[in-house]
Write an enzyme that holds these catalytic residues in place. Structure first.
Site, PDB file in Angstrom:
ATOM      1  N   ASP A 237       0.835  -1.214   0.000  1.00  0.00           N
ATOM      2  CA  ASP A 237       0.000   0.000   0.000  1.00  0.00           C
ATOM      3  C   ASP A 237       0.862   1.254   0.000  1.00  0.00           C
ATOM      4  O   ASP A 237       1.784   1.394   0.811  1.00  0.00           O
ATOM      5  CB  ASP A 237      -0.902  -0.019   1.241  1.00  0.00           C
ATOM      6  N   GLY A 263      -1.814  -3.966  -3.098  1.00  0.00           N
ATOM      7  CA  GLY A 263      -1.636  -2.590  -2.669  1.00  0.00           C
ATOM      8  C   GLY A 263      -2.877  -2.029  -1.996  1.00  0.00           C
ATOM      9  O   GLY A 263      -3.623  -2.753  -1.321  1.00  0.00           O
ATOM     10  N   HIS A 264      -3.103  -0.742  -2.208  1.00  0.00           N
ATOM     11  CA  HIS A 264      -4.182  -0.016  -1.540  1.00  0.00           C
ATOM     12  C   HIS A 264      -5.558  -0.575  -1.903  1.00  0.00           C
ATOM     13  O   HIS A 264      -6.415  -0.756  -1.044  1.00  0.00           O
ATOM     14  CB  HIS A 264      -4.082   1.459  -1.925  1.00  0.00           C
ATOM     15  N   PHE A 265      -5.770  -0.825  -3.189  1.00  0.00           N
ATOM     16  CA  PHE A 265      -7.062  -1.335  -3.665  1.00  0.00           C
ATOM     17  C   PHE A 265      -6.932  -2.825  -3.966  1.00  0.00           C
ATOM     18  O   PHE A 265      -6.951  -3.261  -5.117  1.00  0.00           O
ATOM     19  CB  PHE A 265      -7.529  -0.549  -4.890  1.00  0.00           C
TER      20      PHE A 265
END
Length: 295
Positions: A237, A263-265
């Site tokens: 992330d 990662g983030h999504f």
């Protein structure tokens, strides 16, 4: 199939998408910057056979109204108030699962604090609640903007809203970029191109300091209440460190932590794993507990 709706809350048109039989257990999906309920476009139908799933666009995001920031306060308190109002307006209340990603954490935690009986179980996906969770990307926000908001401290942060940065939020930490649809950042950039949209986001960057101030309160609540918790944490992330995910285990030793090579999504490239483990967790941990209490 997923259906799309707009309901008025406090004079604003609030957009949400939902799927699944309303008689099924409720599952609320709360997303984060810089997206909207669009980020759950694949997760919603994947879970709709088992849950009544709903996700909302916050004011200033996606297809929900974006009132003038000179007349409407863009704070996490205010966003949570609107989401809470929508849920009450459409009758999506009572025991539910709450999936919190990024901004969904601060919004969800505020709603849970006001309605603890609504929370049956929670899914935390890269939604920070610990000091060690901040990556260095936050330095300009935490050490400059929060201490002294001014045109000078805001100027460098406008890079967060540039096309290359919005794209990087979706691609950083993801091994196979062929799985990440460019529709994600192109959709976000369309909404970010609206008049005053950057001001909205800068207001929320500044107000995020109120979330950090509430971290000890949220941690204490976790220790006291021990909610059934499943944690998914994308290890790459751009915003939140792996240590931020590990930290939850200090207060929730019985929680299940799934470290994702993402990662983030993370829903973008780990959809099957997230869906499978959510259903397994519900069947093994949540449903038996609910049935025992009902008996």
């Amino acid at each position: 199939m997923t259906t799309f709706h707009t309901t008025e809350v406090q004079g604003l048109n609030i957009f949400y998408r939902q799927a699944g039989d309303p008689s099924n257990p409720k599952l609320l999906l709360l997303g984060g910057f810089p997206s909207s309920s669009h980020q759950f476009r694949n997760l919603i139908p994947a879970l709709a056979g088992r849950f009544h799933v709903l996700s909302v666009d916050y004011p200033g995001f996606g297809n929900t109204d974006m009132p003038d920031p000179s007349k409407w306060d863009y704070t996490f308190d205010h966003l949570a108030e609107i989401v809470e109002g929508l849920l009450i307006e459409i009758g999506f209340t009572g025991p539910m699962g709450i999936y919190m990603q990024d901004y969904g954490g601060p919004i969800g935690n505020r709603i849970i604090a006001r309605h603890p009986d609504w929370l049956q179980w929670q899914i935390i996906q890269n939604a920070n609640s610990y000091e060690e969770g901040f990556t260095t990307v936050w330095d300009g926000i935490r050490h400059a903007l929060w201490k002294n908001r001014s045109p000078e401290t805001e100027a460098p942060l406008k890079a967060f809203l540039a096309a290359e940065t919005v794209k990087a939020v979706y691609t950083t930490g993801h091994r196979d970029l062929s799985k990440i649809s460019p529709d994600n950042w192109n959709t976000d950039l369309f909404f970010l191109s609206r008049p005053e949209a950057h001001r909205v986001q800068l207001d929320l960057f500044y107000d995020y300091r109120t979330n950090a101030a509430l971290y000890p309160t949220w941690q204490a609540s976790l220790r006291e209440r021990q909610p059934l918790t499943l944690i998914f944490w994308g290890q790459g992330d751009i915003f939140f460190t792996p240590a931020g995910g590990e930290a939850f285990l200090r207060d929730l030793p019985a929680a299940e932590l799934v470290r994702l090579d993402s990662g983030h999504f993370a829903v973008e490239d780990c959809l099957e794993e997230i869906t499978t483990k959510m259903l397994r967790f519900y069947d093994s941990k949540v449903q038996p507990t609910h049935e025992t209490k009902a008996a």
